[in-house]
Design a protein around this motif. Structure first.
Motif, PDB file in Angstrom:
ATOM      1  N   ARG A  69       4.776  -9.822   5.628  1.00 42.97           N
ATOM      2  CA  ARG A  69       5.765 -10.746   5.079  1.00 42.97           C
ATOM      3  C   ARG A  69       6.041 -10.491   3.599  1.00 42.97           C
ATOM      4  O   ARG A  69       6.810 -11.208   2.986  1.00 42.97           O
ATOM      5  CB  ARG A  69       5.278 -12.181   5.235  1.00 42.97           C
ATOM      6  N   GLY A  70       5.396  -9.528   3.023  1.00 47.41           N
ATOM      7  CA  GLY A  70       5.590  -9.228   1.615  1.00 47.41           C
ATOM      8  C   GLY A  70       4.653  -9.989   0.698  1.00 47.41           C
ATOM      9  O   GLY A  70       4.754  -9.895  -0.518  1.00 47.41           O
ATOM     10  N   THR A  71       3.736 -10.740   1.259  1.00 55.32           N
ATOM     11  CA  THR A  71       2.769 -11.478   0.457  1.00 55.32           C
ATOM     12  C   THR A  71       1.689 -10.509  -0.024  1.00 55.32           C
ATOM     13  O   THR A  71       1.135  -9.759   0.781  1.00 55.32           O
ATOM     14  CB  THR A  71       2.113 -12.597   1.295  1.00 55.32           C
ATOM     15  N   PRO A  72       1.378 -10.506  -1.297  1.00 51.48           N
ATOM     16  CA  PRO A  72       0.341  -9.591  -1.790  1.00 51.48           C
ATOM     17  C   PRO A  72      -1.035  -9.948  -1.226  1.00 51.48           C
ATOM     18  O   PRO A  72      -1.316 -11.102  -0.913  1.00 51.48           O
ATOM     19  CB  PRO A  72       0.377  -9.760  -3.301  1.00 51.48           C
ATOM     20  N   PHE A  73      -1.874  -8.920  -1.156  1.00 49.55           N
ATOM     21  CA  PHE A  73      -3.210  -9.106  -0.601  1.00 49.55           C
ATOM     22  C   PHE A  73      -3.978 -10.174  -1.358  1.00 49.55           C
ATOM     23  O   PHE A  73      -4.671 -11.001  -0.765  1.00 49.55           O
ATOM     24  CB  PHE A  73      -3.990  -7.782  -0.625  1.00 49.55           C
ATOM     25  N   GLY A  74      -3.885 -10.173  -2.682  1.00 54.52           N
ATOM     26  CA  GLY A  74      -4.619 -11.139  -3.493  1.00 54.52           C
ATOM     27  C   GLY A  74      -4.278 -12.576  -3.157  1.00 54.52           C
ATOM     28  O   GLY A  74      -5.149 -13.441  -3.117  1.00 54.52           O
ATOM     29  N   ALA A  75      -3.000 -12.840  -2.905  1.00 54.32           N
ATOM     30  CA  ALA A  75      -2.574 -14.206  -2.569  1.00 54.32           C
ATOM     31  C   ALA A  75      -3.092 -14.623  -1.196  1.00 54.32           C
ATOM     32  O   ALA A  75      -3.543 -15.765  -1.003  1.00 54.32           O
ATOM     33  CB  ALA A  75      -1.058 -14.306  -2.607  1.00 54.32           C
ATOM     34  N   VAL A  76      -3.029 -13.689  -0.247  1.00 55.60           N
ATOM     35  CA  VAL A  76      -3.532 -13.983   1.105  1.00 55.60           C
ATOM     36  C   VAL A  76      -5.036 -14.223   1.051  1.00 55.60           C
ATOM     37  O   VAL A  76      -5.558 -15.184   1.642  1.00 55.60           O
ATOM     38  CB  VAL A  76      -3.187 -12.834   2.079  1.00 55.60           C
ATOM     39  N   TRP A  77      -5.757 -13.350   0.345  1.00 58.92           N
ATOM     40  CA  TRP A  77      -7.212 -13.478   0.208  1.00 58.92           C
ATOM     41  C   TRP A  77      -7.565 -14.834  -0.404  1.00 58.92           C
ATOM     42  O   TRP A  77      -8.437 -15.540   0.086  1.00 58.92           O
ATOM     43  CB  TRP A  77      -7.746 -12.343  -0.653  1.00 58.92           C
ATOM     44  N   LYS A  78      -6.880 -15.180  -1.497  1.00 55.34           N
ATOM     45  CA  LYS A  78      -7.182 -16.423  -2.194  1.00 55.34           C
ATOM     46  C   LYS A  78      -6.976 -17.630  -1.286  1.00 55.34           C
ATOM     47  O   LYS A  78      -7.830 -18.521  -1.221  1.00 55.34           O
ATOM     48  CB  LYS A  78      -6.302 -16.545  -3.441  1.00 55.34           C
ATOM     49  N   CYS A  79      -5.875 -17.654  -0.570  1.00 57.22           N
ATOM     50  CA  CYS A  79      -5.569 -18.768   0.325  1.00 57.22           C
ATOM     51  C   CYS A  79      -6.631 -18.909   1.418  1.00 57.22           C
ATOM     52  O   CYS A  79      -7.156 -19.997   1.654  1.00 57.22           O
ATOM     53  CB  CYS A  79      -4.188 -18.564   0.931  1.00 57.22           C
ATOM     54  N   ARG A  80      -6.958 -17.801   2.068  1.00 49.69           N
ATOM     55  CA  ARG A  80      -7.934 -17.837   3.171  1.00 49.69           C
ATOM     56  C   ARG A  80      -9.353 -18.138   2.696  1.00 49.69           C
ATOM     57  O   ARG A  80     -10.099 -18.875   3.350  1.00 49.69           O
ATOM     58  CB  ARG A  80      -7.915 -16.511   3.944  1.00 49.69           C
TER      59      ARG A  80
END
Length: 172
Positions: free
Chosen positions: A83-94
């Protein structure tokens, strides 16, 4: 008779409180060991398998228990959907969802949540180095907590027993 029984229950309750605090310290240390093991697995996946971070997360999800399994599987799923979400943002959320129920110290929770921001933008070699630095910091925290745990456990148990006895004496 009932008064003595109440005093015994009060003393036992205070000892139980001390025991639960001691077990909480022990659980925190065990969770830190588990996080260290997962980060070593991730580092090994990156170095030896040459797996990208989302693929490494999927492999780790298959080898760990909850709540980490759900977090790593969710990272892989979101990154695979592209979806274009950076890895860092996904990692932080999860990871924020994952660590909310853990007994880890606050600073360790923060380090784990922020790890993805520094590991997600580089090549495999740099990602492995970032994980190595995180593991070293975690080792220092584990060592510090191991040294403090024996002393804290004794103090907690002593204070809980003495507190229970003090309350019993005051009530008599």
């Amino acid at each position: 008779m009932l008064r003595r029984l109440g005093l015994c229950f009060l003393s036992a309750g205070c000892m139980g409180l001390g025991w639960s605090l001691k077990e909480r310290l022990k659980k925190s240390l065990e969770e830190m060991y588990q996080i260290r093991q997962m980060m070593q697995m991730m580092q090994n996946e990156i170095i030896y398998s040459r797996a990208p971070l989302p693929e490494a997360c999927l492999r780790i999800a298959g080898r760990t228990g909850e709540p980490y399994r759900k977090a790593f599987a969710g990272i892989h799923k979101e990154m695979s959907e592209n979806r274009g979400t950076p890895f860092g943002a996904v990692w932080k959320c999860r990871m924020e969802e994952c660590v909310c129920g853990l007994v880890l110290p606050v600073e360790e929770k923060a380090r784990l949540v922020e790890l993805g921001g520094s590991a997600g933008f580089m090549d495999g070699g740099m990602q492995a180095q970032v994980l190595e630095q995180y593991i070293r910091r975690l080792d220092l925290s584990i060592g510090k907590q191991e040294k403090e745990m024996a002393d804290k456990s004794r103090v907690i148990m002593s204070l809980s027993v003495m507190g229970g006895l003090l309350i019993a004496v005051i009530l008599v």
